[in-house]
Design a protein around this motif. Structure first.
Motif, short mmCIF file in Angstrom:
data_model
loop_
_atom_site.label_atom_id
_atom_site.label_comp_id
_atom_site.label_asym_id
_atom_site.label_seq_id
_atom_site.Cartn_x
_atom_site.Cartn_y
_atom_site.Cartn_z
N GLY A 9 0.81 -1.22 0.00
CA GLY A 9 0.00 0.00 0.00
C GLY A 9 0.85 1.27 0.00
N PHE A 10 0.31 2.31 -0.60
CA PHE A 10 1.01 3.61 -0.69
C PHE A 10 0.62 4.50 0.49
CE2 PHE A 10 1.15 8.04 -2.20
CZ PHE A 10 2.49 8.12 -2.50
N ASP A 11 1.62 4.96 1.22
CA ASP A 11 1.40 5.88 2.34
C ASP A 11 2.01 7.23 1.99
OD1 ASP A 11 1.53 7.42 4.61
OD2 ASP A 11 2.95 6.12 5.65
N PRO A 12 1.18 8.22 1.66
CA PRO A 12 1.72 9.52 1.23
C PRO A 12 2.58 10.21 2.28
CG PRO A 12 -0.69 9.49 1.13
CD PRO A 12 -0.28 8.21 1.77
N SER A 13 2.42 9.83 3.55
CA SER A 13 3.19 10.51 4.60
C SER A 13 4.54 9.85 4.84
CB SER A 13 2.38 10.56 5.90
OG SER A 13 2.19 9.26 6.41
N GLY A 14 4.81 8.76 4.12
CA GLY A 14 6.17 8.21 4.11
C GLY A 14 6.61 7.44 5.34
N GLY A 15 5.67 7.10 6.22
CA GLY A 15 6.07 6.38 7.43
C GLY A 15 5.95 4.88 7.32
N ALA A 16 5.12 4.42 6.38
CA ALA A 16 4.84 2.98 6.29
C ALA A 16 4.68 2.59 4.81
CB ALA A 16 3.57 2.64 7.07
N GLY A 17 4.36 1.34 4.60
CA GLY A 17 4.04 0.86 3.25
C GLY A 17 5.17 1.06 2.25
N LEU A 18 4.78 1.25 1.00
CA LEU A 18 5.75 1.28 -0.10
C LEU A 18 6.84 2.34 0.10
CD1 LEU A 18 3.41 0.95 -3.22
CD2 LEU A 18 4.78 -0.84 -2.11
N GLN A 19 6.47 3.46 0.71
CA GLN A 19 7.45 4.54 0.86
C GLN A 19 8.60 4.13 1.77
OE1 GLN A 19 6.27 6.10 -1.66
NE2 GLN A 19 6.40 8.14 -0.77
N ILE A 20 8.26 3.42 2.84
CA ILE A 20 9.32 3.02 3.78
C ILE A 20 10.03 1.76 3.25
CG2 ILE A 20 8.13 1.51 5.46
CD1 ILE A 20 10.29 4.50 6.37
N ASP A 21 9.33 0.96 2.45
CA ASP A 21 9.97 -0.18 1.79
C ASP A 21 11.05 0.33 0.84
OD1 ASP A 21 8.16 -1.97 3.00
OD2 ASP A 21 6.72 -1.75 1.37
N LEU A 22 10.69 1.38 0.12
CA LEU A 22 11.61 2.00 -0.85
C LEU A 22 12.85 2.53 -0.13
CD1 LEU A 22 11.28 3.01 -3.98
CD2 LEU A 22 10.97 5.20 -2.91
N LEU A 23 12.61 3.23 0.98
CA LEU A 23 13.73 3.80 1.75
C LEU A 23 14.64 2.68 2.28
CD1 LEU A 23 13.76 6.77 4.10
CD2 LEU A 23 14.42 4.58 5.08
N THR A 24 14.01 1.65 2.84
CA THR A 24 14.77 0.54 3.44
C THR A 24 15.64 -0.15 2.40
OG1 THR A 24 13.03 0.17 5.06
CG2 THR A 24 14.49 -1.69 4.63
N LEU A 25 15.03 -0.56 1.30
CA LEU A 25 15.77 -1.33 0.29
C LEU A 25 16.85 -0.46 -0.35
CD1 LEU A 25 12.71 -3.30 -1.01
CD2 LEU A 25 14.77 -4.32 -0.02
N THR A 26 16.54 0.81 -0.56
CA THR A 26 17.54 1.72 -1.14
C THR A 26 18.74 1.81 -0.21
OG1 THR A 26 15.77 2.97 -2.19
CG2 THR A 26 17.91 4.07 -2.03
N GLU A 27 18.46 1.98 1.08
CA GLU A 27 19.55 2.10 2.04
C GLU A 27 20.40 0.82 2.10
OE1 GLU A 27 20.24 4.47 6.13
OE2 GLU A 27 18.67 2.97 6.23
N LEU A 28 19.74 -0.33 1.86
CA LEU A 28 20.47 -1.60 1.89
C LEU A 28 21.13 -1.92 0.54
CD1 LEU A 28 17.98 -3.76 4.00
CD2 LEU A 28 20.08 -2.62 4.75
N GLY A 29 20.97 -1.04 -0.44
CA GLY A 29 21.64 -1.24 -1.72
C GLY A 29 20.98 -2.26 -2.63
N VAL A 30 19.68 -2.50 -2.40
CA VAL A 30 18.92 -3.45 -3.22
C VAL A 30 17.89 -2.64 -4.00
CG1 VAL A 30 17.34 -5.42 -3.13
CG2 VAL A 30 19.25 -5.28 -1.52
#
Ligand code: PLP
Length: 255
Positions: A9-30
């Motif tokens: 799910g998309f969370d426009p406030s960036g705390g959960a869902g796809l936005q935080i998945d994106l942040l996590t995986l980016t930070e891990l280099g995946v």
């Protein structure tokens, strides 16, 4: 470059869902591909509404991404409706890519993220297809039908869930009522315990999403399930400790 397909799910406030998945995986280099299943209306205080997307639109996103190349692992988060649960189960049945299934049933503030009438379909059709199933205590309780509030009940719940088909079950103990917390991993034969500290007074948003994304990222880059669990737990604790108060409500993870 290892690649993960996240479906959630998309969370426009960036705390959960796809936005935080994106942040996590980016930070891990995946590399994160992010397929939206729903648009949620939320901020740092609460979720006020959810609009699930039609399953046809979800499937078209997935197919178009996969036509463009291979992914190393898939993470399933919020799905919204029974139709979406069945559509994703059908898709997973046709691929052998390893997959982490996070049973996202409701937001911490009680708003349903999966329609309650879809839980039986989740249990029967989607849960058995997990490489790793990652329920927290409340989700485990909902799936097994008995209270899960201690380490021994977590083990019993892991056994009951494993019988339904997933290769590994990881029951997360972050909501245990004491200070010695443990996550329990079970593969039908052995239990692995991952004790961790409680980070007090840190009701950080999206921690379940962060953990399951990190786990998927570490699996995508070739770690075993126990190794990936340990690494994902360490990463999540770091994110809880460094979370920032971006809005007026709960803190959220940042770099
Ligand atoms: N919004 C989305 C899209 C989610 O996937 C989740 C959890 O998985 C949440 C909200 C709930 O986050 P929290 O448990 O921090 O309330």
């Amino acid at each position: 470059m290892h690649k993960v397909l996240v479906i959630g799910g998309f969370d426009p406030s960036g705390g959960a869902g796809l936005q935080i998945d994106l942040l996590t995986l980016t930070e891990l280099g995946v590399f994160p591909f992010t397929v939206a299943t729903a648009v949620t209306i939320q901020n740092s205080k609460n979720v006020s509404d959810v609009y699930a997307l039609p399953s046809k639109i979800i499937l078209e996103q997935i197919q178009t991404i996969l036509q463009d190349g291979r992914v190393d692992a898939i993470k399933i988060g919020m799905l919204g409706t029974e139709k979406n649960v069945l559509t994703i189960a059908d898709f997973l049945n046709k691929t052998n890519i390893k997959r982490v299934i996070d049973p996202v049933f409701q937001a911490s503030k009680d708003f349903p993220l999966l329609s309650p009438d879809a839980i039986p379909a989740f249990k029967e059709h989607l849960l058995p297809l997990a490489t790793v199933l990652t329920p927290n205590l409340m989700e485990a309780q909902k799936l097994v039908g008995f209270a899960v509030r201690s380490k021994s009940r977590m083990k019993t719940a892991a056994q009951a869930l494993h019988k339904l088909g997933p290769k590994w079950v990881l029951v997360k103990g972050g909501h245990l009522a004491h200070d010695k917390l443990t996550d329990i991993l079970y593969n039908g034969k052995d239990f692995f315990e991952f004790p961790h500290e409680r980070v007090r007074a840190r009701d950080v948003r999206g921690t379940g999403c962060i953990f399951s994304s990190a786990l998927t990222g570490f699996l995508a880059s070739g770690h075993s399930v126990p190794e990936a669990t340990q690494l994902a737990q360490e990463y999540t604790l770091k994110k809880i400790k460094t979370a920032l108060k971006i809005g007026k409500g709960r803190p959220q993870a940042w770099l």
